[in-house]
Design an enzyme around this catalytic site. Sequence first.
Site, PDB file in Angstrom:
ATOM      1  N   ASP A  78       0.820  -1.214   0.000  1.00 15.94           N
ATOM      2  CA  ASP A  78       0.000   0.000   0.000  1.00 15.94           C
ATOM      3  C   ASP A  78       0.853   1.263   0.000  1.00 15.94           C
ATOM      4  OD1 ASP A  78       0.927  -0.376   2.577  1.00 15.94           O
ATOM      5  OD2 ASP A  78      -1.038  -0.596   3.503  1.00 15.94           O
ATOM      6  N   ASP A 122      -7.612  -0.853  13.356  1.00 20.59           N
ATOM      7  CA  ASP A 122      -9.055  -1.027  13.127  1.00 20.59           C
ATOM      8  C   ASP A 122      -9.327  -2.366  12.421  1.00 20.59           C
ATOM      9  OD1 ASP A 122      -8.084  -0.481  10.628  1.00 20.59           O
ATOM     10  OD2 ASP A 122      -9.321   1.303  10.276  1.00 20.59           O
ATOM     11  N   HIS A 146      -7.630  -3.522   9.819  1.00 16.34           N
ATOM     12  CA  HIS A 146      -7.336  -3.540   8.373  1.00 16.34           C
ATOM     13  C   HIS A 146      -6.118  -4.407   8.040  1.00 16.34           C
ATOM     14  CE1 HIS A 146      -4.856   0.469   8.802  1.00 16.34           C
ATOM     15  NE2 HIS A 146      -4.019  -0.520   8.719  1.00 16.34           N
ATOM     16  N   GLU A 182      -9.709  -0.959   4.636  1.00 15.00           N
ATOM     17  CA  GLU A 182     -10.385  -0.527   5.858  1.00 15.00           C
ATOM     18  C   GLU A 182     -11.669  -1.325   6.078  1.00 15.00           C
ATOM     19  OE1 GLU A 182      -8.777   1.233   7.788  1.00 15.00           O
ATOM     20  OE2 GLU A 182      -8.164   3.197   7.046  1.00 15.00           O
TER      21      GLU A 182
HETATM   22  C1  GLP Z   1      -0.427   0.271   8.430  1.00 14.06           C
HETATM   23  C2  GLP Z   1      -0.127  -0.247   7.004  1.00 14.06           C
HETATM   24  C3  GLP Z   1      -0.239  -1.740   6.942  1.00 14.06           C
HETATM   25  C4  GLP Z   1       0.452  -2.298   8.173  1.00 14.06           C
HETATM   26  C5  GLP Z   1      -0.413  -2.020   9.368  1.00 14.06           C
HETATM   27  C6  GLP Z   1       0.197  -2.365  10.708  1.00 14.06           C
HETATM   28  O1  GLP Z   1      -1.396   1.233   8.409  1.00 14.06           O
HETATM   29  N1  GLP Z   1      -0.958   0.343   6.005  1.00 14.06           N
HETATM   30  O2  GLP Z   1       0.334  -2.211   5.747  1.00 14.06           O
HETATM   31  O3  GLP Z   1       0.635  -3.682   8.038  1.00 14.06           O
HETATM   32  O4  GLP Z   1      -0.911  -0.702   9.339  1.00 14.06           O
HETATM   33  O5  GLP Z   1       1.143  -1.428  11.148  1.00 14.06           O
HETATM   34  P1  GLP Z   1       2.103  -1.691  12.371  1.00 14.06           P
HETATM   35  O6  GLP Z   1       2.971  -2.842  11.977  1.00 14.06           O
HETATM   36  O7  GLP Z   1       2.922  -0.444  12.519  1.00 14.06           O
HETATM   37  O8  GLP Z   1       1.273  -1.987  13.552  1.00 14.06           O
END
Ligand code: GLP
Length: 248
Positions: free
Chosen positions: A67, A135, A137, A142
């Site tokens: 992403d 959330d 995702h 989302e």
């Molecule tokens: C982010 C990214 C995701 C990621 C997730 C977890 O928003 N868009 O690709 O895997 O949220 O993030 P984190 O590893 O910092 O908890």
Amino acid sequence: MNILVFYDERAMDSYVADLILQLIRKDPKAAIGFATGSTPQGVYQQLIQYYQDGVIDFSTVTAFSLDEYVGLPSHHPNSFQTAMHQALFDHINIKKENIHMLHGDALDMEQECIKYEKLLNEKQVCLQLLGIGMDGHIAYNEPGTSFQSSTHVVDLHSESRISSLGYGFEHLDEVPYQGVTQGIATIMNAKLLVMMAYGHQKAPLVKRMLEGEVTEKFPSSIIQKHPHVIVVLDQAAAKELEVPYETH
Ligand code: GLP
């Protein structure tokens, strides 16, 4: 689904790095899907170490990202593209032409999504690393995103935008309102999903993802339907689980 719970975060990172190492040894032309966020950073450090020790060769590997923010120049210090380069790509011998990342600054985002989806269809991802957002995702899919979705532009939920504050943005109004992401169907097309989570704050999310209803209201729950999933957790993230798991 294999659920593995590790006592030590370093062991968790090494386990996933070793999966990637073995995959590349078996198939040097493998396509690997990398994730941003804090969760996989230890894996990337281990992969860099393996590269420096001469035990891994990325020269024929293809990389995909999950992403990106929409509207940020690709080389912006807070873009996911920059983050992936700094965390991994700049430190290993992967070829530039084999790195495929979504461009949030493309003139025509619709075409960008079509182009990316086509590339992913041509080169199936062998192993997709995933993290879970606060959330529920996966990538930037989302809550409410269709399980049939392909690569698309999304409006980021405020929770996701707030989470971005830890990654270079100092004020919420600097965080983009939209993202572009592989869709859920796109992610499900990977041969193997490796979902990682650690820390107490992820525990209720991990429980819902693995034991809750499979619903578009909680996008990461879709991984329950994938035939090959490895979930790699630390004890804190696993503490609410009732399903059986392996401890390491
Ligand atoms: C982010 C990214 C995701 C990621 C997730 C977890 O928003 N868009 O690709 O895997 O949220 O993030 P984190 O590893 O910092 O908890």
